[in-house]
Write an enzyme that holds these catalytic residues in place. Structure first.
Site, mmCIF file in Angstrom:
data_model
loop_
_atom_site.group_PDB
_atom_site.id
_atom_site.type_symbol
_atom_site.label_atom_id
_atom_site.label_comp_id
_atom_site.label_asym_id
_atom_site.label_seq_id
_atom_site.Cartn_x
_atom_site.Cartn_y
_atom_site.Cartn_z
ATOM 1 N N HIS A 420 0.833 -1.204 0.000
ATOM 2 C CA HIS A 420 0.000 0.000 0.000
ATOM 3 C C HIS A 420 0.874 1.263 0.000
ATOM 4 O O HIS A 420 0.574 2.237 -0.702
ATOM 5 C CB HIS A 420 -0.923 0.005 1.219
ATOM 6 N N GLU A 421 1.944 1.236 0.777
ATOM 7 C CA GLU A 421 2.843 2.382 0.836
ATOM 8 C C GLU A 421 3.551 2.589 -0.494
ATOM 9 O O GLU A 421 3.699 3.728 -0.968
ATOM 10 C CB GLU A 421 3.859 2.179 1.949
#
Length: 494
Positions: A420-421
């Site tokens: 996600h990052e």
């Protein structure tokens, strides 16, 4: 001339004896009374519907069976026969359909939002622009396009490694090492290209999503091939008896199977998949039309509502707290609409279109995550391709290696947080770990919602917490954080 219904009664009566007629009337009366206890009889005023001898309603002309009403609907007949709850009482509310109320909510939702759209257009005018999402340099993002077009090189390299492993030209440790190099490079290469080019955010997000999908597929391909190779070797040595697993997944390095897997709407590799018989071209056309409509609606909400709110806001962690809360709450509703449209467009429309074109049979891309009782249940149902990958290639391998269940779940969230990052921070060229922190904060929420479910035995408690955290607080907060950090990096705001 006598009424036809009366004539029918008179004719029927003349053909029956008095005893037969009385028996028929009593039989009808008893059945009608029994049926009235089940609330299946018509109102007294409706003389067209009566209970037939078989228990079904039968429509006749007035007077056709009027004799039955003479004996059934009497003032002395009891109107209250058993204990009943009001439909909206707590004991009965979940035992019946509320389709009418659901339709009312939809009508109100459409009416209210239509008014808000008209009010917004009258007040601010048409705000659709390219701007932040599609800047003028988007057309010049050719390095990202070339990078995306070159991603098939990595599956081809993985195929060559598996082919060499099948021919036993390289040892198993070398196979593992080469697959590690291939999968790692498939992610780091797009990261390097994006960071070197000051590209549009949307272009970078698209490339990172593609590269992450390629990474997940390559890991599944390497892991599954290794497992099938081990099973085949054990069977050849006589250490394992034949099983349906070995028969269904016969170890064979096939380029056609790999190519189909790389474009199929799944992240879990297997030599063959359940297939449908044909492609429904009309169905595909309808789904494509829906995809265009909902994508346009999503873009309209982003440009007309979300962008003005975000541009007129402050950094949520700086300045007035009440003002930040007001901005988050104001942003939550249009953000929720975009999120739901994104889910419908990608998980339902696009994946089903892709599955139909490829005749891919298993189309369980999501479950009813909107009914999730806990945060853990939401993550199990929200994204089924990723969930199946996590279970197959991460969670159970951890358990088989003696890692406790709680640690295995933590590892799964950690891997999810990293990706996600990567998908957000790399295109934005900032590494504040907001997405990573947001995903890792799901772990205590899992514990809290599981505890509340056991304590109160009420599915609504965890469900409301889930909706509040994701829709009202989490996503708007994350959006504001990344927007202001990106703008601060570019020097557009103080």
């Amino acid at each position: 001339m006598p009424h036809s219904g009366a004539a029918a009664v008179e004719t029927t009566t003349s053909n029956l004896s008095n005893s037969d007629l009385n028996f028929s009337i009593r039989r009808r009366a008893s059945r009608a009374e029994a049926d009235s206890e089940n609330d299946d009889v018509s109102p007294v005023g409706d003389s067209n519907n009566i209970v037939n001898g078989g228990g079904d309603r039968k429509t006749v002309k007035d007077g056709g069976d009027g004799v039955a009403f003479k004996y059934v609907y009497r003032p002395s007949a009891p109107a209250h026969r058993r204990v009943k709850e009001s439909p909206l009482s707590s004991d009965a509310i979940f035992k019946q359909s509320h389709a009418g109320l659901f339709n009312l909510c939809i009508v109100i939702l459409v009416a209210v939002n239509s008014r808000l759209i008209i009010e917004n257009l009258m007040k601010y005018g048409w705000l659709i622009r390219a701007g932040f999402w599609f800047s003028s340099r988007s057309l010049r993002d050719w390095p990202l396009l070339l990078c995306c077009l070159s991603l098939p090189v990595f599956p081809l390299a993985a195929y060559v490694v598996e082919k060499l492993a099948k021919w036993k030209h390289i040892s198993e440790p070398v196979v593992v090492f080469l697959h590690f190099i291939i999968t790692t490079t498939s992610v780091l290469y797009p990261v390097f290209v994006i960071l070197r080019c000051d590209s549009a955010v949307l272009s970078g997000v698209t490339l990172m999503l593609f590269s992450c999908v390629v990474w997940l597929k390559l890991v599944s391909y390497a892991h599954t091939s290794h497992d099938m190779r081990s099973l085949a070797q054990s069977f050849e040595k006589g250490d394992a008896s034949p099983s349906s697993l070995i028969e269904e997944n016969n170890y064979d390095v096939n380029l056609k199977s790999l190519a189909y897997f790389m474009v199929a709407p799944t992240l879990c590799y297997q030599p063959s998949y359940p297939r449908t018989e044909r492609v429904r071209k009309g169905w595909v056309a309808r789904q494509l039309l829906k995809l265009i409509i909902f994508t346009g609606f999503m873009g309209f909400i982003i440009e007309q509502y979300i962008n003005p709110i975000v541009r007129n806001s402050q950094h949520p962690l700086k300045g007035n707290l009440l003002y930040a809360v007001e901005r988050i709450l104001k942003l939550s509703v249009p953000n929720l609409y975009v999120w739901l449209c994104m889910f419908y467009c990608f998980f339902h429309l696009w994946l089903n279109i892709l599955a139909e074109l490829l005749r891919f049979g298993d189309r369980e891309f999501y479950k009813d995550w909107w009914n999730a009782q806990t945060v853990e249940e939401y993550w199990r149902m929200w994204n089924m391709p990723v969930h199946k990958w996590m279970v197959r290639h991460l969670y159970f391998p951890c358990l088989r290696n003696g890692i406790p269940k709680g640690v295995a779940i933590l590892i799964a969230f950690f891997v999810s947080a990293i990706f996600h990052e990567l998908c957000i921070a790399v295109p934005c060229h900032i590494f504040k770990l907001w997405a990573f922190i947001g995903i890792m904060l799901q772990v205590p929420l899992v514990l809290i919602t599981n505890y509340l479910l056991k304590k109160f035995q009420n599915s609504m408690v965890g469900n409301m917490i889930f909706w509040f955290i994701f829709s009202i607080l989490g996503q708007p907060m994350c959006l504001l954080l990344y927007y202001h950090d990106v703008m601060n990096r570019k020097g557009r705001i103080d």
